[in-house]
Design a protein around this motif. Structure first.
Motif, PDB file in Angstrom:
ATOM      1  N   THR A  76       0.890  -0.742   0.143  1.00  0.00           N
ATOM      2  CA  THR A  76      -0.106   0.421  -0.199  1.00  0.00           C
ATOM      3  C   THR A  76       0.705   1.101   0.207  1.00  0.00           C
ATOM      4  O   THR A  76       2.455   0.700   0.057  1.00  0.00           O
ATOM      5  N   GLU A  77       0.520   2.471   0.243  1.00  0.00           N
ATOM      6  CA  GLU A  77       0.880   3.543   0.159  1.00  0.00           C
ATOM      7  C   GLU A  77       1.993   3.900   1.051  1.00  0.00           C
ATOM      8  O   GLU A  77       1.262   3.498   2.227  1.00  0.00           O
ATOM      9  N   PHE A  78       3.252   3.868   0.952  1.00  0.00           N
ATOM     10  CA  PHE A  78       4.524   3.779   2.078  1.00  0.00           C
ATOM     11  C   PHE A  78       4.914   2.115   2.270  1.00  0.00           C
ATOM     12  O   PHE A  78       5.854   2.720   3.491  1.00  0.00           O
ATOM     13  N   ALA A  79       4.174   1.118   2.138  1.00  0.00           N
ATOM     14  CA  ALA A  79       4.708  -0.247   2.774  1.00  0.00           C
ATOM     15  C   ALA A  79       5.075  -0.787   1.771  1.00  0.00           C
ATOM     16  O   ALA A  79       3.870  -0.956   0.314  1.00  0.00           O
ATOM     17  N   TYR A  80       5.936  -1.405   2.000  1.00  0.00           N
ATOM     18  CA  TYR A  80       6.260  -2.765   0.638  1.00  0.00           C
ATOM     19  C   TYR A  80       6.668  -3.906   1.807  1.00  0.00           C
ATOM     20  O   TYR A  80       7.049  -3.998   3.065  1.00  0.00           O
ATOM     21  N   THR A  81       6.415  -4.891   1.122  1.00  0.00           N
ATOM     22  CA  THR A  81       7.361  -6.515   1.687  1.00  0.00           C
ATOM     23  C   THR A  81       9.003  -6.956   0.435  1.00  0.00           C
ATOM     24  O   THR A  81       8.709  -6.105  -1.146  1.00  0.00           O
ATOM     25  N   THR A  82       9.272  -7.210   1.818  1.00  0.00           N
ATOM     26  CA  THR A  82      10.621  -8.163   0.613  1.00  0.00           C
ATOM     27  C   THR A  82      10.815  -9.170  -0.439  1.00  0.00           C
ATOM     28  O   THR A  82      10.943  -9.737  -0.922  1.00  0.00           O
ATOM     29  N   GLY A  83       9.124  -9.161   0.151  1.00  0.00           N
ATOM     30  CA  GLY A  83       8.822 -10.971  -0.579  1.00  0.00           C
ATOM     31  C   GLY A  83       9.074 -11.906   0.310  1.00  0.00           C
ATOM     32  O   GLY A  83       9.860 -11.755   1.118  1.00  0.00           O
ATOM     33  N   GLU A  84       8.824 -13.055  -0.593  1.00  0.00           N
ATOM     34  CA  GLU A  84       9.836 -14.610   0.701  1.00  0.00           C
ATOM     35  C   GLU A  84      11.147 -14.731   0.502  1.00  0.00           C
ATOM     36  O   GLU A  84      11.769 -14.716  -0.585  1.00  0.00           O
ATOM     37  N   LEU A  85      11.574 -14.490   1.800  1.00  0.00           N
ATOM     38  CA  LEU A  85      12.872 -14.983   1.678  1.00  0.00           C
ATOM     39  C   LEU A  85      13.119 -16.144   2.298  1.00  0.00           C
ATOM     40  O   LEU A  85      11.939 -16.114   3.247  1.00  0.00           O
ATOM     41  N   TYR A  86      14.267 -17.257   2.045  1.00  0.00           N
ATOM     42  CA  TYR A  86      14.084 -18.721   2.341  1.00  0.00           C
ATOM     43  C   TYR A  86      15.243 -18.354   3.582  1.00  0.00           C
ATOM     44  O   TYR A  86      15.694 -18.010   4.012  1.00  0.00           O
ATOM     45  N   GLY A  87      14.381 -19.180   4.572  1.00  0.00           N
ATOM     46  CA  GLY A  87      14.961 -19.082   6.246  1.00  0.00           C
ATOM     47  C   GLY A  87      15.330 -20.712   6.453  1.00  0.00           C
ATOM     48  O   GLY A  87      16.547 -20.857   6.340  1.00  0.00           O
ATOM     49  N   PRO A  88      14.947 -21.970   6.305  1.00  0.00           N
ATOM     50  CA  PRO A  88      13.337 -21.915   6.279  1.00  0.00           C
ATOM     51  C   PRO A  88      12.757 -21.036   7.410  1.00  0.00           C
ATOM     52  O   PRO A  88      13.412 -21.003   8.461  1.00  0.00           O
ATOM     53  N   PRO A  89      11.919 -21.510   7.823  1.00  0.00           N
ATOM     54  CA  PRO A  89      10.762 -21.339   6.423  1.00  0.00           C
ATOM     55  C   PRO A  89      10.536 -19.578   5.672  1.00  0.00           C
ATOM     56  O   PRO A  89      11.450 -19.168   6.266  1.00  0.00           O
ATOM     57  N   GLU A  90       9.987 -20.413   4.831  1.00  0.00           N
ATOM     58  CA  GLU A  90      10.118 -18.450   3.370  1.00  0.00           C
ATOM     59  C   GLU A  90       8.688 -17.596   4.954  1.00  0.00           C
ATOM     60  O   GLU A  90       8.346 -18.142   5.729  1.00  0.00           O
TER      61      GLU A  90
END
Ligand SMILES: [Zn+2]
Ligand SMILES: [Zn+2]
Length: 254
Positions: free
Chosen positions: A140-154
């Protein structure tokens, strides 16, 4: 006083904010560390982020009763939340989701694409919308996600683009807290990070030095960061260390 400030969140007058970056407020509503003695602690993580346009719930803790009762004691109507972001599949982050949706299903839930179908089905059954996240994206405006990064888990982490700089909020940081910060900087094209908040997943103490090297200005380690890591950050970061736990309210002013 707090409610007086928060009521205009959803009102139409904020559309005049336009391109301007608003004040950001982060409110801890679920954590195993405590700031406000009236609130209940439990193992897990959950916080609210008010971007003036949206009220985002990032993780729900493990128990919706604790989550909702903490929100009530702080004075926040759960129905004001319009976006939910779940970092990863562990119960201490997603466990409160179902009970939360029983109270407010008028939300869009951003879940890692790798989530099992039964959780996606549950979100639909409750009448809420969901978005599957795999790549970095704008939420949304001003908010982003890094997307899935692997741990595990994602796991996904939240990035808020505040006027003071990037704010990164992590659930457990299974992919590694330093990796997450680097990824967020890369995606947003920034050299510095204003603040990192959340579970750091008990990294080695060298994390403190690494945070300096990668340009993190302020830190609020909590949840699964570990006491020794919190102490090491407190010692190095001094007034830029924020003692964080349930009930903590961080205001990032314009
Ligand atoms: Zn956790
Ligand atoms: Zn976890």
């Amino acid at each position: 006083m707090f409610l007086m400030r928060t009521i205009p969140w959803i009102s139409t007058e904020i559309t005049t904010v336009g391109w301007e970056k608003p004040e950001i407020t982060i409110i801890s509503v679920y954590d195993n560390y405590r700031i406000d003695p009236d609130l209940e602690t439990a193992w897990g993580f959950g916080c609210l982020i008010n971007t003036s346009r949206d009220l985002i719930l990032f993780d729900t803790g493990g128990d919706s009763e604790i989550l909702l009762s903490n929100m009530e004691k702080i004075g926040i109507d759960p129905k004001l939340v319009n976006i939910v972001v779940i970092s990863h599949i562990h119960g201490d982050h997603v466990g409160g989701l179902e009970g939360f949706l029983d109270v407010n299903n008028n939300v869009t839930v951003f879940v890692p694409q790798s989530f099992p179908q039964y959780i996606k089905d549950m979100i639909i059954e409750k009448g809420a919308r969901f978005v599957e996240v795999s790549e970095p994206m704008k939420i949304t405006e001003f908010a982003y996600t890094t997307g899935e990064l692997y741990g595990p888990p994602e796991e996904q982490s939240l990035i808020i683009d505040s006027r003071k700089g990037l704010v990164i909020i992590t659930g457990c940081a299974h992919p590694g807290i330093v990796n997450i910060v680097k990824k967020a900087k890369e995606e947003m094209g920034r050299d510095e990070v204003y603040l990192v908040v959340g579970g750091f997943h008990h990294p080695p103490l060298t994390v403190v030095e690494e945070f300096r090297e990668i340009g993190v200005l302020k830190v609020a380690p909590s949840h699964c960061s570990g006491d020794s890591v919190r102490e090491a950050f407190a010692e190095e970061y001094k007034e830029d260390f924020i003692e964080y736990g349930v009930g903590k309210i961080i205001v990032i002013e314009n």
